[in-house]
Design a protein around this motif. Structure first.
Motif, PDB file in Angstrom:
ATOM      1  N   SER A 117      43.562  56.349  44.100  1.00  0.00           N
ATOM      2  CA  SER A 117      44.622  55.491  43.569  1.00  0.00           C
ATOM      3  C   SER A 117      44.750  55.706  42.062  1.00  0.00           C
ATOM      4  O   SER A 117      43.820  56.181  41.401  1.00  0.00           O
ATOM      5  N   ALA A 118      45.912  55.317  41.530  1.00  0.00           N
ATOM      6  CA  ALA A 118      46.133  55.421  40.089  1.00  0.00           C
ATOM      7  C   ALA A 118      45.155  54.541  39.330  1.00  0.00           C
ATOM      8  O   ALA A 118      44.634  54.935  38.279  1.00  0.00           O
ATOM      9  N   GLU A 119      44.877  53.361  39.857  1.00  0.00           N
ATOM     10  CA  GLU A 119      43.944  52.438  39.190  1.00  0.00           C
ATOM     11  C   GLU A 119      42.553  53.053  39.070  1.00  0.00           C
ATOM     12  O   GLU A 119      41.896  52.940  38.040  1.00  0.00           O
ATOM     13  N   GLU A 120      42.088  53.699  40.139  1.00  0.00           N
ATOM     14  CA  GLU A 120      40.768  54.338  40.108  1.00  0.00           C
ATOM     15  C   GLU A 120      40.755  55.518  39.140  1.00  0.00           C
ATOM     16  O   GLU A 120      39.759  55.762  38.457  1.00  0.00           O
ATOM     17  N   ALA A 121      41.873  56.258  39.070  1.00  0.00           N
ATOM     18  CA  ALA A 121      41.962  57.393  38.137  1.00  0.00           C
ATOM     19  C   ALA A 121      41.915  56.904  36.694  1.00  0.00           C
ATOM     20  O   ALA A 121      41.237  57.493  35.852  1.00  0.00           O
ATOM     21  N   VAL A 122      42.624  55.823  36.409  1.00  0.00           N
ATOM     22  CA  VAL A 122      42.618  55.260  35.056  1.00  0.00           C
ATOM     23  C   VAL A 122      41.220  54.763  34.684  1.00  0.00           C
ATOM     24  O   VAL A 122      40.764  54.945  33.557  1.00  0.00           O
ATOM     25  N   ALA A 123      40.512  54.167  35.637  1.00  0.00           N
ATOM     26  CA  ALA A 123      39.140  53.728  35.374  1.00  0.00           C
ATOM     27  C   ALA A 123      38.247  54.922  35.045  1.00  0.00           C
ATOM     28  O   ALA A 123      37.369  54.831  34.174  1.00  0.00           O
ATOM     29  N   LEU A 124      38.473  56.043  35.717  1.00  0.00           N
ATOM     30  CA  LEU A 124      37.699  57.255  35.430  1.00  0.00           C
ATOM     31  C   LEU A 124      38.017  57.789  34.037  1.00  0.00           C
ATOM     32  O   LEU A 124      37.126  58.232  33.310  1.00  0.00           O
TER      33      LEU A 124
END
Length: 111
Positions: free
Chosen positions: A55-62
């Protein structure tokens, strides 16, 4: 910290910079959307993959987990620690006027 950076897109990637004008800071990892709704996070070198997320949210967290130390909030100006690549108003290093590499010969005017 991510909200204090300048977002931009380049080559279908979402990137963040601590500068608001070109040349953009390239120290923050970029996010590329993949087929099937997945996202790839790439750092520094565009070919170095940090990871892929669903997900985009998980990518941003990374991205947030891989921010470089000493990163500053977005400001107008040059990337951290860089010398000017191009003088203000110039299009290439060493140009005396925008788009003109050398002054015109005596008696001729610049276009």
């Amino acid at each position: 910290m991510l909200r204090q950076l300048f977002p931009y897109t380049s080559h279908w990637n979402v990137k963040l910079s601590s500068t608001t004008a070109f040349p953009y800071e390239g120290a923050v990892p970029a996010v590329m959307q993949l087929p099937g709704g997945r996202f790839r996070v790439m750092g520094g070198d565009p070919f170095r993959v940090i990871g892929e997320r669903g997900s985009a949210e998980e990518a941003v967290a990374l991205v947030a987990a891989h921010l470089p130390p000493g990163l500053r909030m977005a400001t107008t100006g040059l990337p951290m620690g860089d010398e000017p690549m191009v003088k203000p108003g110039m299009t290439k290093p060493g140009m005396t006027k925008p788009g003109i590499a050398d002054p015109p010969p005596a008696g001729r005017r610049a276009l």
